[in-house]
Design a protein around this motif. Structure first.
Motif, PDB file in Angstrom:
ATOM      1  N   ARG A 111      53.001 111.032 -54.552  1.00 32.71           N
ATOM      2  CA  ARG A 111      54.072 111.133 -55.117  1.00 32.71           C
ATOM      3  C   ARG A 111      53.580 111.333 -56.686  1.00 32.71           C
ATOM      4  N   THR A 112      54.245 112.321 -57.371  1.00 35.78           N
ATOM      5  CA  THR A 112      53.714 112.770 -58.565  1.00 35.78           C
ATOM      6  C   THR A 112      53.986 111.505 -59.723  1.00 35.78           C
ATOM      7  N   GLY A 113      53.466 111.594 -60.820  1.00 41.59           N
ATOM      8  CA  GLY A 113      53.893 110.635 -61.784  1.00 41.59           C
ATOM      9  C   GLY A 113      52.676 110.329 -62.686  1.00 41.59           C
ATOM     10  N   ARG A 114      53.002 109.477 -63.655  1.00 37.23           N
ATOM     11  CA  ARG A 114      51.780 109.042 -64.575  1.00 37.23           C
ATOM     12  C   ARG A 114      51.750 107.576 -64.165  1.00 37.23           C
ATOM     13  N   TYR A 115      50.650 107.087 -63.806  1.00 39.52           N
ATOM     14  CA  TYR A 115      50.564 105.673 -63.049  1.00 39.52           C
ATOM     15  C   TYR A 115      49.544 104.878 -64.059  1.00 39.52           C
ATOM     16  N   ALA A 116      49.765 103.599 -64.230  1.00 40.42           N
ATOM     17  CA  ALA A 116      48.892 102.804 -65.207  1.00 40.42           C
ATOM     18  C   ALA A 116      48.080 101.931 -63.958  1.00 40.42           C
ATOM     19  N   ILE A 117      46.727 102.019 -64.425  1.00 39.98           N
ATOM     20  CA  ILE A 117      45.758 101.025 -63.887  1.00 39.98           C
ATOM     21  C   ILE A 117      45.294  99.950 -64.788  1.00 39.98           C
ATOM     22  N   GLU A 118      45.609  98.785 -64.634  1.00 44.46           N
ATOM     23  CA  GLU A 118      45.444  97.583 -65.427  1.00 44.46           C
ATOM     24  C   GLU A 118      43.582  97.197 -64.972  1.00 44.46           C
ATOM     25  N   PRO A 119      42.932  96.564 -66.025  1.00 46.12           N
ATOM     26  CA  PRO A 119      41.822  96.012 -65.725  1.00 46.12           C
ATOM     27  C   PRO A 119      41.646  95.127 -64.560  1.00 46.12           C
ATOM     28  N   SER A 120      42.818  94.417 -64.471  1.00 44.77           N
ATOM     29  CA  SER A 120      42.923  93.254 -63.480  1.00 44.77           C
ATOM     30  C   SER A 120      43.257  93.779 -62.000  1.00 44.77           C
ATOM     31  N   ASP A 121      43.723  95.251 -62.006  1.00 44.75           N
ATOM     32  CA  ASP A 121      44.377  95.395 -60.692  1.00 44.75           C
ATOM     33  C   ASP A 121      43.236  95.682 -59.610  1.00 44.75           C
ATOM     34  N   GLY A 122      43.691  95.078 -58.197  1.00 43.67           N
ATOM     35  CA  GLY A 122      43.043  95.377 -57.159  1.00 43.67           C
ATOM     36  C   GLY A 122      43.182  96.632 -56.677  1.00 43.67           C
ATOM     37  N   ALA A 162      38.984  93.247 -55.378  1.00 46.51           N
ATOM     38  CA  ALA A 162      37.913  93.674 -56.524  1.00 46.51           C
ATOM     39  C   ALA A 162      38.706  94.570 -57.556  1.00 46.51           C
ATOM     40  N   SER A 163      38.683  94.395 -58.711  1.00 45.50           N
ATOM     41  CA  SER A 163      39.304  95.122 -59.689  1.00 45.50           C
ATOM     42  C   SER A 163      38.879  96.551 -59.578  1.00 45.50           C
ATOM     43  N   VAL A 164      39.711  97.588 -59.474  1.00 43.75           N
ATOM     44  CA  VAL A 164      39.307  98.975 -59.418  1.00 43.75           C
ATOM     45  C   VAL A 164      38.650  99.241 -60.750  1.00 43.75           C
ATOM     46  N   SER A 165      39.193  99.208 -61.667  1.00 46.21           N
ATOM     47  CA  SER A 165      38.890  99.679 -63.283  1.00 46.21           C
ATOM     48  C   SER A 165      37.818  98.744 -63.948  1.00 46.21           C
ATOM     49  N   THR A 166      36.861  99.615 -64.203  1.00 44.35           N
ATOM     50  CA  THR A 166      35.964  98.762 -65.091  1.00 44.35           C
ATOM     51  C   THR A 166      36.089  98.718 -66.527  1.00 44.35           C
ATOM     52  N   ALA A 167      37.360  99.477 -67.067  1.00 43.26           N
ATOM     53  CA  ALA A 167      37.466  99.480 -68.422  1.00 43.26           C
ATOM     54  C   ALA A 167      38.340  98.263 -68.769  1.00 43.26           C
ATOM     55  N   LYS A 168      38.142  97.958 -70.258  1.00 44.57           N
ATOM     56  CA  LYS A 168      38.839  96.843 -70.738  1.00 44.57           C
ATOM     57  C   LYS A 168      40.176  97.033 -71.055  1.00 44.57           C
ATOM     58  N   THR A 169      40.614  98.452 -71.134  1.00 48.15           N
ATOM     59  CA  THR A 169      42.046  98.497 -71.453  1.00 48.15           C
ATOM     60  C   THR A 169      42.957  99.288 -70.306  1.00 48.15           C
ATOM     61  N   THR A 170      44.153  99.355 -70.372  1.00 50.55           N
ATOM     62  CA  THR A 170      45.035 100.055 -69.420  1.00 50.55           C
ATOM     63  C   THR A 170      44.401 101.599 -69.259  1.00 50.55           C
ATOM     64  N   GLN A 171      44.374 102.040 -68.155  1.00 52.25           N
ATOM     65  CA  GLN A 171      43.914 103.605 -67.875  1.00 52.25           C
ATOM     66  C   GLN A 171      45.137 104.099 -67.321  1.00 52.25           C
ATOM     67  N   TYR A 172      45.326 105.531 -67.461  1.00 54.22           N
ATOM     68  CA  TYR A 172      46.591 106.222 -66.955  1.00 54.22           C
ATOM     69  C   TYR A 172      46.055 107.293 -66.089  1.00 54.22           C
ATOM     70  N   ILE A 173      46.703 107.601 -64.983  1.00 55.85           N
ATOM     71  CA  ILE A 173      46.314 108.874 -64.376  1.00 55.85           C
ATOM     72  C   ILE A 173      47.608 109.609 -63.933  1.00 55.85           C
ATOM     73  N   TYR A 174      47.437 110.943 -64.263  1.00 59.65           N
ATOM     74  CA  TYR A 174      48.592 111.752 -63.988  1.00 59.65           C
ATOM     75  C   TYR A 174      48.475 112.625 -62.630  1.00 59.65           C
ATOM     76  N   ILE A 175      49.503 112.437 -61.788  1.00 54.47           N
ATOM     77  CA  ILE A 175      49.571 113.105 -60.452  1.00 54.47           C
ATOM     78  C   ILE A 175      50.685 114.109 -60.337  1.00 54.47           C
ATOM     79  N   ASP A 176      50.057 115.363 -60.281  1.00 55.14           N
ATOM     80  CA  ASP A 176      51.274 116.554 -59.891  1.00 55.14           C
ATOM     81  C   ASP A 176      51.187 117.006 -58.728  1.00 55.14           C
ATOM     82  N   ASN A 177      52.015 118.178 -58.700  1.00 52.69           N
ATOM     83  CA  ASN A 177      52.301 118.767 -57.482  1.00 52.69           C
ATOM     84  C   ASN A 177      51.156 119.152 -56.666  1.00 52.69           C
ATOM     85  N   GLN A 210      55.571 104.397 -60.924  1.00 56.14           N
ATOM     86  CA  GLN A 210      54.982 105.054 -62.300  1.00 56.14           C
ATOM     87  C   GLN A 210      55.407 104.271 -63.600  1.00 56.14           C
ATOM     88  N   THR A 211      54.686 104.811 -64.690  1.00 58.93           N
ATOM     89  CA  THR A 211      54.912 104.124 -65.979  1.00 58.93           C
ATOM     90  C   THR A 211      55.547 105.098 -66.673  1.00 58.93           C
TER      91      THR A 211
END
Length: 342
Positions: A83-94, A31-46, A107-108
């Motif tokens: 792991r730290t970084g900037r990660y993309a979550i696409e609308p179709s990503d399970g 099942a798709s994680v995101s309900t958004a229609k566009t790519t979402q980004y999350i930033y993970i730090d220390n 990361q992206t």
């Protein structure tokens, strides 16, 4: 016979239940994680934990996708593999795709534009808003003689290493990785024609950047920059002081000044080009590419003086003699007075 039928029936029930479990697990996992229609980004730090990472994803998540991702987090003890970084979550990503991406650090990159700022403090502040680094860490490196020397600069010339372009970098890069990347981009920028032209002029890339930084502060008119470069080069060749007003502003760190009065020309600073001949110790800003190329492709002429035009167009009147220059300066001073600019 009845016992055999009962056994088969129970087997079918068990198989059906198992199949249902598999189907449900597949549904939740895919099942798709995101309900958004566009790519979402999350930033993970220390400072992030398993729960805080989940909290960053939940606002745009589907209930099924988030539940499955959370289950994967807990089953695989993701908290110990963050792991730290900037990660993309696409609308179709399970959930499995997202989990694997986060755990493996796929990361992206981000587009980082180096600005034409006047001081390294301002550069550090800017970069801290674009990268995971804090401004103090960046500033400490830029003002460290040891770090600058390792890169081939000192604390006065380190700004010459930065070329104001846009680069693809990783948000969580270390300060050492950042500086190494900027040095690599600097070398790539200069190799070839630019390096050859500078050598022909008997100037180093640092000296070119230093002169270009002054020209940038003199005018925003790119078409006029090669003309100004030619004038300053004439002064350098004749051993005349550059007498560049922007260097006074830099020496005083008063960039808002609109007029440079005579009393300011005695400012005791190696950056005061009224008191000192030659170039100042280093750039007074991160030089623009247009400014650098203006120096390398300067106009050859015999002008030695310039003064801002009285029409405030941002361009200049050039003069060959000091007497002619005084006339131009008088016109500009009159215009300043008429507008009440102090």
């Amino acid at each position: 016979m009845k016992k055999q039928l009962d056994a088969r029936f129970n087997l079918y029930i068990a198989a059906g239940g198992l199949l249902l479990i598999v189907v449900l697990m597949a549904y939740y996992a895919l099942a798709s994680v995101s309900t958004a229609k566009t790519t979402q980004y999350i930033y993970i730090d220390n400072d992030d934990t398993q729960d805080s990472v989940a909290a960053k994803i939940q606002p745009f998540s589907s209930s099924a996708g988030f539940a499955s991702l959370n289950m994967l987090f807990r089953l695989n003890n993701y908290g110990k593999h963050i792991r730290t970084g900037r990660y993309a979550i696409e609308p179709s990503d399970g959930a499995i795709t997202v989990y694997r991406r986060l755990k493996s650090g796929q990361q992206t990159s981000i587009s980082l534009t180096i600005p034409e700022v006047r001081t390294m403090d301002r550069l550090a502040a800017y970069l801290s808003h674009k990268l995971m680094l804090d401004s103090a860490t960046i500033a400490d490196a830029l003002y460290s003689e040891e770090t600058c020397q390792q890169l081939g600069y000192d604390t006065c010339t380190i700004s010459a290493m930065f070329v104001p372009n846009t680069y693809d970098v990783y948000w969580n890069m270390s300060v050492d990785e950042l500086l190494a990347r900027m040095q690599k981009e600097h070398d790539r920028f200069w190799q070839g024609d630019r390096e050859a032209k500078a050598a022909q002029m008997q100037l180093t890339p640092i000296e070119v950047a230093t002169l270009a930084s002054i020209i940038d502060e003199e005018t925003a008119n790119n078409a006029e920059k090669p003309m100004i470069a030619g004038m300053y080069l004439n002064r350098l060749q004749q051993g005349m002081p550059l007498q560049a007003d922007p260097t006074i502003k830099f020496a005083l760190k008063q960039f808002e000044l609109k007029r440079i009065y005579n009393k300011l020309l005695t400012t005791d600073s190696p950056y005061n080009t009224y008191r000192n001949t030659g170039l100042p110790p280093g750039p007074i800003k991160i030089a623009s590419i247009k400014g650098i190329d203006a120096v390398l492709n300067h106009v050859n002429h015999d002008y030695l003086y310039m003064c801002a035009k009285e029409d405030f167009s941002g361009t200049h009147n050039f003069a060959r003699t000091y007497q002619e220059h005084l006339k131009n300066a008088a016109k500009y001073t009159k215009a300043l007075n008429q507008r009440g600019i102090r």
